[in-house]
Write an enzyme that holds these catalytic residues in place. Structure first.
Site, PDB file in Angstrom:
ATOM      1  CG  ASP A  98      47.382  44.481  75.866  1.00  0.00           C
ATOM      2  OD1 ASP A  98      46.978  44.740  74.723  1.00  0.00           O
ATOM      3  OD2 ASP A  98      47.830  43.375  76.205  1.00  0.00           O
ATOM      4  CG  ASP A 200      44.184  43.492  71.590  1.00  0.00           C
ATOM      5  OD1 ASP A 200      44.694  42.398  71.852  1.00  0.00           O
ATOM      6  OD2 ASP A 200      42.981  43.632  71.276  1.00  0.00           O
ATOM      7  CD  GLU A 259      47.163  40.445  68.548  1.00  0.00           C
ATOM      8  OE1 GLU A 259      47.033  39.256  68.853  1.00  0.00           O
ATOM      9  OE2 GLU A 259      46.242  41.263  68.698  1.00  0.00           O
ATOM     10  CG  HIS A 331      47.582  36.860  76.161  1.00  0.00           C
ATOM     11  ND1 HIS A 331      48.453  37.652  75.432  1.00  0.00           N
ATOM     12  CD2 HIS A 331      46.336  37.238  75.784  1.00  0.00           C
ATOM     13  CE1 HIS A 331      47.754  38.471  74.657  1.00  0.00           C
ATOM     14  NE2 HIS A 331      46.465  38.244  74.858  1.00  0.00           N
ATOM     15  CG  ASP A 332      46.047  35.748  72.360  1.00  0.00           C
ATOM     16  OD1 ASP A 332      45.257  35.691  73.312  1.00  0.00           O
ATOM     17  OD2 ASP A 332      46.275  36.797  71.725  1.00  0.00           O
TER      18      ASP A 332
HETATM   19  C1  GLC Z   1      44.137  40.029  70.788  1.00  0.00           C
HETATM   20  C2  GLC Z   1      44.452  39.522  72.183  1.00  0.00           C
HETATM   21  C3  GLC Z   1      43.486  38.435  72.520  1.00  0.00           C
HETATM   22  C4  GLC Z   1      42.096  39.010  72.493  1.00  0.00           C
HETATM   23  C5  GLC Z   1      41.798  39.689  71.158  1.00  0.00           C
HETATM   24  C6  GLC Z   1      40.595  40.564  71.260  1.00  0.00           C
HETATM   25  O1  GLC Z   1      44.357  39.087  69.811  1.00  0.00           O
HETATM   26  O2  GLC Z   1      45.772  39.110  72.236  1.00  0.00           O
HETATM   27  O3  GLC Z   1      43.734  37.875  73.785  1.00  0.00           O
HETATM   28  O4  GLC Z   1      41.150  37.990  72.698  1.00  0.00           O
HETATM   29  O5  GLC Z   1      42.842  40.531  70.747  1.00  0.00           O
HETATM   30  O6  GLC Z   1      40.865  41.689  72.051  1.00  0.00           O
END
Ligand code: GLC
Length: 557
Positions: A98, A200, A259, A331-332
């Site tokens: 990540d 991310d 993302e 995971h979100d």
């Molecule tokens: C992304 C991650 C999430 C995190 C956010 C801030 O959306 O997937 O888990 O809280 O970024 O880093």
């Protein structure tokens, strides 16, 4: 489109804290992952994405990084990481990490130095701005609630910007020296043999350095969601992303998955395909449709037809340009079964039928740990069983909005990120075989039935279905079509059915899942054969007849 090594691959996401505990402290770790590499191999996985394992204070569970070049002691050390790489390599599994570089942790030495001296080099790595008329520099709201601004410790009128938690200060991508430091650390990890990164929150780097005020949004606190700034500054992000791609990733054939939310059709080429700034980006079209107009507490489930329309829209958009990374869970997100399917199919049949869709869509599928078992949401009995900072913030907002405790808990029981983070159930013993001591987070309530060991022993399980799906993706007779075949919607299904074709000059596959209560008839011509199925179906009179809850992959001649 040029062919790339990662085309046709299947990826698997591990959330390390919850995957497998190797040292008995109740927290998942690298030794646990090493221990389970064979399981991942048996599933047929080609690429493994590890959520952050870097040194971190864990305010946002590792997405707040205090040292990009070290492993957090909770997870082990660099020797463990190197061993993981060697073993994964032996099994022909690529590893991606990540990359969290919109922000770091307030415990990172850059931020500590910046706070100690707001005029030093490191301070220019962050967005430090003077307050305006006794208040924050502008009115943006952070993704986790409250202003994106907090005062630099010890300063009267100097603020730093954070689009996420206050412990996650945003990095200033306008500074070329900061960008170079980021490129250096990326290269350092690539030199260690990783194949790429999941990147991310990367669109959050799109900022207007003047930080103007924005019209307040509907939440009524006078603030505006920080995403509004990102959307208005996409061009800025584009410049940074292009440099990153051309200078760092492309020369090394690095696989990157961004993302990125809400792609506009006219922009898709900037993100994926030969000219794209990423190898691929996640398809969040359905997720975006779900969040469309509402506050977290006002969400409404999508119908099967709406879910299908979102999937198909993204498929048709990417057909010509490149590949999206198809994703049902991460995971979100809450668990896919609970989120996307009607109540009657929130069971192993539904899980198999949903998996059939994801694994046969055009794209690079990412399977999230436990998805292959058909895990559903956890029933949390109280907010105290949850661990995620976002859940606490949303619970507070629900109460402020006037919802009762139990309604607020219901909202979180539908949507919280915690659902994805319960420990992976390996067997039905105490602690689900995840750890020899009490796990850091409670277990999902169904672990006695839904766990790896029981499903391995049952050839009709969701796990075996996923193994078959992935093995079909690898099958030399169908690989070309499953990888490169065009996506075409199947004509005339009813509103409970998701059905499409994958087509090349030489081959045509029909893929269908029925989430309704009655059988559905789909045209498939007189010459067809079944490659894989779940539930009951027949090929009859030029039709595929799919019983309720069933799915099938059919070759049409
Ligand atoms: C992304 C991650 C999430 C995190 C956010 C801030 O959306 O997937 O888990 O809280 O970024 O880093």
């Amino acid at each position: 489109m040029d062919r790339q090594w990662w085309h046709g691959k299947t990826a698997y996401q591990i959330y390390p804290k919850s995957f497998k505990d190797g040292n008995g402290d109740g927290i998942g770790d690298l030794r646990g992952i090493i221990d389970k590499l064979n399981y991942i191999k048996q599933l047929g996985i080609d690429i493994l994405w590890l959520s952050p394992i870097y040194r971190s204070p864990f305010i946002d569970n590792g997405y707040d990084i205090s040292d990009y070049q070290d492993i957090d002691p909770q997870f082990g050390n660099m020797d463990d990481f190197d061993e993981l790489m060697t073993k994964a390599h032996d099994l022909n599994i690529k590893v991606i990490m990540d990359l969290v570089v919109n922000h770091c942790s307030s415990e990172h030495e850059w931020f500590k130095k910046a706070c100690a001296d707001p005029y030093c080099e490191e301070a220019s790595y962050f967005y430090f701005r003077e307050g305006k008329d006794g208040r924050a520099p502008n009115n943006l709201r952070s993704n986790f609630g409250g202003s994106v601004w907090d005062k630099v410790p010890g300063q009267e009128n100097l603020y730093y910007c954070h689009f996420f938690a206050r412990e996650q200060p945003d990095l200033n991508w306008f500074n070329p020296r900061l960008r170079q430091r980021i490129y250096d650390l990326i290269n350092w990890w690539l030199d260690k043999g990783i194949a790429g990164f999941r990147i991310d929150a990367i669109m959050s780097i799109a900022k207007d350095p003047d930080f103007p005020d924005y019209p307040p949004d509907a939440l009524g606190d006078g603030l505006c969601a920080c995403g509004a700034m990102n959307e208005s500054c996409n061009d800025v992000a584009e410049l940074f992303l292009k440099e990153l791609q051309e200078e760092v990733f492309r020369p090394r054939q690095t696989f990157t998955v961004g993302e990125v939310f809400s792609i506009q059709p006219e922009n898709i080429e900037k993100y994926i395909g030969n000219k794209g700034n990423f190898s691929t980006i996640f398809d969040f079209e359905a997720r975006t449709a779900l969040c469309h107009h509402c506050a977290y507490y006002a969400y409404e489930k999508l119908s099967v037809a709406e879910f299908r329309d979102a999937l198909f829209k993204a498929q048709q958009l990417s057909n010509e340009h490149g590949f999206l990374a198809t994703v049902l869970e991460n995971h979100d997100e809450p668990r896919a079964l609970s989120c996307w399917l009607p109540a009657m199919w929130q069971n192993p049949m539904g899980a198999k039928a949903l998996g059939t869709i994801q694994l046969l869509l055009r794209g690079i599928p990412f399977v999230y740990q436990g998805q292959e078992l058909g895990m559903g949401n956890t029933h949390f009995n109280s907010i105290y069983e949850m661990k995620d900072l976002q859940s606490f913030e949303e619970y507070r907002r629900c109460l402020n909005h006037g919802l009762t405790d139990s309604v607020a808990l219901g909202v979180l029981n539908a949507q919280a990120r915690d659902h994805a983070r319960t420990p992976m159930p390996w067997d039905n013993s105490l602690n689900a075989g995840f750890s020899t001591s009490t796990p850091w987070m409670r277990l999902q309530q169904d672990y006695q039935q839904i766990n790896v060991k029981s499903e391995e022993q049952d050839r009709c399980s969701v796990l075996w279905h996923y193994r078959q799906l992935i093995s079909l993706r690898h099958n030399d007779n169908f690989k070309e079509t499953i990888t490169y075949g065009r996506f075409e919607p199947q004509p005339n299904p009813n509103r409970h059915t998701i059905a499409f074709r994958r087509v090349t000059d030489k081959q045509c596959l029909l893929v269908a899942s029925n989430f309704g209560e009655n059988p559905v008839w789909l045209d498939c011509g007189w010459q067809a054969r079944t490659l894989l199925s779940s539930g009951e179906h027949q090929l009859k009179d030029g039709h595929l007849i799919l019983e309720a809850g069933a799915s099938a992959v059919i070759q049409i001649y």
